[in-house]
Design a protein around this motif. Structure first.
Motif, PDB file in Angstrom:
ATOM      1  N   PRO A   1      -4.431  -0.521  10.455  1.00 44.01           N
ATOM      2  CA  PRO A   1      -4.593   0.926  10.231  1.00 44.01           C
ATOM      3  C   PRO A   1      -3.363   1.481   9.511  1.00 44.01           C
ATOM      4  O   PRO A   1      -2.230   1.063   9.762  1.00 44.01           O
ATOM      5  CB  PRO A   1      -4.708   1.484  11.656  1.00 44.01           C
ATOM      6  CG  PRO A   1      -5.147   0.331  12.494  1.00 44.01           C
ATOM      7  CD  PRO A   1      -4.514  -0.883  11.883  1.00 44.01           C
ATOM      8  N   ARG A   2      -3.607   2.419   8.611  1.00 44.28           N
ATOM      9  CA  ARG A   2      -2.506   2.942   7.804  1.00 44.28           C
ATOM     10  C   ARG A   2      -1.409   3.586   8.646  1.00 44.28           C
ATOM     11  O   ARG A   2      -0.241   3.545   8.285  1.00 44.28           O
ATOM     12  CB  ARG A   2      -3.049   3.959   6.790  1.00 44.28           C
ATOM     13  CG  ARG A   2      -3.908   3.334   5.707  1.00 44.28           C
ATOM     14  CD  ARG A   2      -4.310   4.337   4.647  1.00 44.28           C
ATOM     15  NE  ARG A   2      -5.084   3.704   3.585  1.00 44.28           N
ATOM     16  CZ  ARG A   2      -4.541   3.125   2.521  1.00 44.28           C
ATOM     17  NH1 ARG A   2      -3.218   3.108   2.393  1.00 44.28           N
ATOM     18  NH2 ARG A   2      -5.292   2.557   1.607  1.00 44.28           N
ATOM     19  N   ARG A   3      -1.770   4.161   9.780  1.00 42.73           N
ATOM     20  CA  ARG A   3      -0.751   4.815  10.598  1.00 42.73           C
ATOM     21  C   ARG A   3       0.216   3.826  11.238  1.00 42.73           C
ATOM     22  O   ARG A   3       1.276   4.221  11.745  1.00 42.73           O
ATOM     23  CB  ARG A   3      -1.420   5.662  11.689  1.00 42.73           C
ATOM     24  CG  ARG A   3      -2.242   4.882  12.692  1.00 42.73           C
ATOM     25  CD  ARG A   3      -2.866   5.821  13.718  1.00 42.73           C
ATOM     26  NE  ARG A   3      -3.642   5.145  14.724  1.00 42.73           N
ATOM     27  CZ  ARG A   3      -4.900   4.756  14.582  1.00 42.73           C
ATOM     28  NH1 ARG A   3      -5.532   5.013  13.441  1.00 42.73           N
ATOM     29  NH2 ARG A   3      -5.543   4.129  15.550  1.00 42.73           N
TER      30      ARG A   3
ATOM     31  N   ILE B   1       4.817  -1.720  11.535  1.00 39.97           N
ATOM     32  CA  ILE B   1       4.815  -3.141  11.199  1.00 39.97           C
ATOM     33  C   ILE B   1       5.985  -3.504  10.302  1.00 39.97           C
ATOM     34  O   ILE B   1       6.617  -4.562  10.457  1.00 39.97           O
ATOM     35  CB  ILE B   1       3.474  -3.518  10.538  1.00 39.97           C
ATOM     36  CG1 ILE B   1       2.349  -3.433  11.574  1.00 39.97           C
ATOM     37  CG2 ILE B   1       3.534  -4.914   9.936  1.00 39.97           C
ATOM     38  CD1 ILE B   1       0.983  -3.712  11.032  1.00 39.97           C
ATOM     39  N   LEU B   2       6.325  -2.631   9.378  1.00 40.76           N
ATOM     40  CA  LEU B   2       7.461  -2.902   8.495  1.00 40.76           C
ATOM     41  C   LEU B   2       8.772  -2.959   9.281  1.00 40.76           C
ATOM     42  O   LEU B   2       9.615  -3.839   9.059  1.00 40.76           O
ATOM     43  CB  LEU B   2       7.533  -1.840   7.394  1.00 40.76           C
ATOM     44  CG  LEU B   2       6.379  -1.856   6.379  1.00 40.76           C
ATOM     45  CD1 LEU B   2       6.544  -0.729   5.371  1.00 40.76           C
ATOM     46  CD2 LEU B   2       6.321  -3.202   5.667  1.00 40.76           C
ATOM     47  N   PHE B   3       8.957  -2.026  10.223  1.00 41.74           N
ATOM     48  CA  PHE B   3      10.153  -2.061  11.058  1.00 41.74           C
ATOM     49  C   PHE B   3      10.141  -3.289  11.972  1.00 41.74           C
ATOM     50  O   PHE B   3      11.186  -3.900  12.222  1.00 41.74           O
ATOM     51  CB  PHE B   3      10.270  -0.781  11.886  1.00 41.74           C
ATOM     52  CG  PHE B   3      10.833   0.383  11.119  1.00 41.74           C
ATOM     53  CD1 PHE B   3      12.173   0.405  10.773  1.00 41.74           C
ATOM     54  CD2 PHE B   3      10.023   1.440  10.728  1.00 41.74           C
ATOM     55  CE1 PHE B   3      12.692   1.471  10.051  1.00 41.74           C
ATOM     56  CE2 PHE B   3      10.538   2.501  10.012  1.00 41.74           C
ATOM     57  CZ  PHE B   3      11.883   2.529   9.668  1.00 41.74           C
ATOM     58  N   ALA B   4       8.963  -3.639  12.478  1.00 42.49           N
ATOM     59  CA  ALA B   4       8.857  -4.826  13.325  1.00 42.49           C
ATOM     60  C   ALA B   4       9.224  -6.083  12.546  1.00 42.49           C
ATOM     61  O   ALA B   4       9.794  -7.028  13.107  1.00 42.49           O
ATOM     62  CB  ALA B   4       7.449  -4.941  13.887  1.00 42.49           C
ATOM     63  N   THR B   5       8.915  -6.098  11.251  1.00 41.67           N
ATOM     64  CA  THR B   5       9.270  -7.238  10.421  1.00 41.67           C
ATOM     65  C   THR B   5      10.781  -7.437  10.386  1.00 41.67           C
ATOM     66  O   THR B   5      11.282  -8.571  10.471  1.00 41.67           O
ATOM     67  CB  THR B   5       8.734  -7.045   8.995  1.00 41.67           C
ATOM     68  OG1 THR B   5       7.316  -6.892   9.039  1.00 41.67           O
ATOM     69  CG2 THR B   5       9.096  -8.226   8.114  1.00 41.67           C
TER      70      THR B   5
END
Length: 253
Positions: free
Chosen positions: A203-205, A210-214
């Motif tokens: 989901p876009r929200r 996810i980017l920070f989790a990466t």
């Protein structure tokens, strides 16, 4: 098709772009990683052996992507990929777990290690027979049938991750490790519908999360790699548990 002077088709005699060989070259690179992982296991270099198995998993994903992107898929490449997978995700992890945890169990430990390797072999053979078509729908497969060999290898290596992370001592709980390998073997050869990454939609929200989790995952990879790998196994186990619950729900519906 016209034949050349030697009687072979002209298409077989024509030069082949080096790019068309790239997928098979990547597959052979992964196979070399798996073979070297066995050597490092014998030499007691367990961390390096795990790292090479993970690199083999990366190569396994990359060669398929390259083959589809370059339209260089072939029956030879498919068979070569399966044989490489058996070495990298069946034999190498089995020997590694045996060397660290099951050697003290003697013949029984070796039987369990062989059981794991044979389970991976059966999983790959079934995949070849079905030509990889595990879904009836068009487009990307929504699920695999059984745990894929690379994921099975990572699950089987969970005791090794815990040992390298100083949670377990080498040789601790060989019975528990044996049961664990047997469970992973059953999961690989089962008909359980397991998660396919191609079917995961974000989901876009949640994109920012996810980017920070990466970034966090990358940091853990450099500072606490064995804990990170163990957590990845636990997260994947949660998806398997969900698949089991869903399968039981459909069975009794």
């Amino acid at each position: 098709m016209a034949n050349g002077p030697s009687g072979t088709p002209e298409r077989e005699q024509s030069p082949l772009s080096i790019l068309m060989l790239l997928p098979n070259m990547v597959t052979l690179t992964g196979l070399s990683f798996g073979l070297t992982a066995v050597r490092f296991t014998i030499e007691g270099r367990y961390s390096a052996a795990v790292f090479l198995i993970l690199l083999a998993a990366l190569a396994d994903g990359l060669d398929g992507l390259l083959a589809r992107w370059l339209r260089a898929e072939s029956p030879l490449g498919a068979q070569l990929d399966s044989l490489s997978d058996f070495m990298c995700f069946g034999v190498a992890p089995a020997i590694l777990v045996y060397q660290i945890h099951l050697a003290q169990a003697g013949g029984f430990g070796w039987i369990i290690a062989m059981l794991f390797a044979v389970g991976a072999c059966f999983r790959l053979a079934r995949f070849n027979v079905t030509t990889g078509k595990t879904d009836d729908t068009k487009g990307p497969a929504k699920h695999f049938v059984g745990v894929p060999a690379p994921a099975g290898a990572c699950l089987g290596l969970l005791p090794v991750f815990l040992t390298l992370g100083s949670v377990l001592e080498p040789g601790d709980a060989p019975v528990v490790v044996s049961v664990w390998l047997a469970i992973v073997c059953v999961l690989m050869i089962s008909s359980l519908k397991t998660l396919s990454p191609k079917a995961v939609k974000v989901p876009r929200r949640f994109i920012g999360v996810i980017l920070f989790a990466t970034v966090i995952v990358i940091g853990l990879g450099f500072t606490r790699p064995w804990y990170l790998l163990a957590l990845v196994d636990v997260a994947y186990l949660m998806t398997l548990l969900h698949a089991v619950v869903r399968a039981r729900g459909q069975l009794f519906r």
